[in-house]
Write an enzyme that holds these catalytic residues in place. Structure first.
Site: not given
Length: 296
Positions: A42, A107-108, A131, A273
């Site tokens: 995201n 991330d996701w 991350e 990130h």
């Protein structure tokens, strides 16, 4: 030369589409050989991997999909919870007939990738991550710079205004989680999939899915299960981390070193990130070297 000048804003890849559960999923497909599947998070898309894909394509078939509702993939009227994304990732891998997959995840995309690998370990030959969501979180352990903002984003009403209305995840959070400044061309690419409040629903839902202090329960249980699996598997893994980092800071790096048995670690230096926007060439070169050494 300024580092930003070395990072291309261009996305010079052909678009491909495959139907999954009645929806068109967009993806990039470069190179030949065993598949190297890139999964973003995201509020990004396959565009995040643009400068890394060419490195992986020299060692295999580099495929970068856009998650449902994101990038150039279809945007159906669904809930966009974590569990809604899972069948689209599973279905994408099945539709393309991908076997012996190496996952490159962020991330996701990392949660989706780890969850897939936990359930289908026989189809995953390796995992490179950065991350990521490696274990359930607590508010006390949440990155301090983002804690207040994510609390607000998880608040009904206020979260809609911040993300769907003001598009703050793209306009503020994304650039603030990168050390360098994104160019206008790069920002235009990240804005393009989310021109309206309605189109930003996936971006709005994702912050509410982070398993923090046990909530939401179903995602907490899924992340707990694959987190335990990370301590059991012999699957080769490569972790990139940065300073100060975001979801993977010093304590998470230590946890990964202690927990994951077949792990190699690369420190990219300064980064928060979205590490792919800070030093994609270092990540790409290290990924290419690892793919060539470990799997050839």
């Amino acid at each position: 030369m300024n580092t930003a000048q070395l990072i291309s804003p261009d996305f010079p890849f052909d678009s491909n589409y495959v139907e999954v559960d009645g929806q068109q999923i967009h993806y990039v497909d470069e190179g030949e050989g065993d598949p190297v599947l890139f999964l973003h998070g995201n509020p990004t898309s396959s565009y995040l991997w643009r400068n890394i894909i060419p490195y992986a394509a020299r060692q295999g078939r580099a495929i970068a999909m856009d998650l449902i509702g994101m990038g150039k993939s279809d945007k159906p009227d669904i809930a966009y919870r974590f569990v809604d994304h899972v069948p689209f990732v599973d279905g994408f891998i099945k539709a393309l007939g991908l076997k012996n997959v190496t996952l490159v995840i962020h991330d996701w995309g990392s949660a989706l990738g780890f969850h897939y690998a936990h359930r289908y370990p026989e189809n995953v030959r390796g995992i490179a991550f950065m991350e990521g969501v490696i274990r359930p979180m607590t508010w006390a352990g949440f990155p301090p710079d983002f804690r207040a903002g994510f609390r607000m984003m998880r608040t009904p009403g206020l979260g809609w205004v911040m993300i769907s209305g003001l598009n703050m995840f793209v306009e503020k959070i994304l650039p603030s989680a990168i050390v360098r400044d994104l160019t206008p061309q790069e920002m235009a690419h990240y804005r393009a999939p989310f021109p309206s409040a309605r189109s930003r629903k996936p971006v709005r839902v994702w912050p509410c899915e982070i398993p923090i202090d046990g909530t939401p329960t179903d995602v907490h249980d899924i992340v707990s299960a694959y987190s335990n699996w990370l301590g059991e598997t012999q699957t080769p893994m490569l972790m990139f981390h940065a300073t100060p980092g975001g979801t993977i800071g010093p304590s998470e790096v230590a946890w990964c070193r202690q927990t994951i048995q077949n792990l190699e670690v690369v420190d990219i230096g300064a980064g928060i990130h979205f590490l792919q926007e800070d030093d994609p060439h270092l990540i790409g070169k290290q990924l290419e070297e690892w793919l060539g050494r470990v799997f050839k």
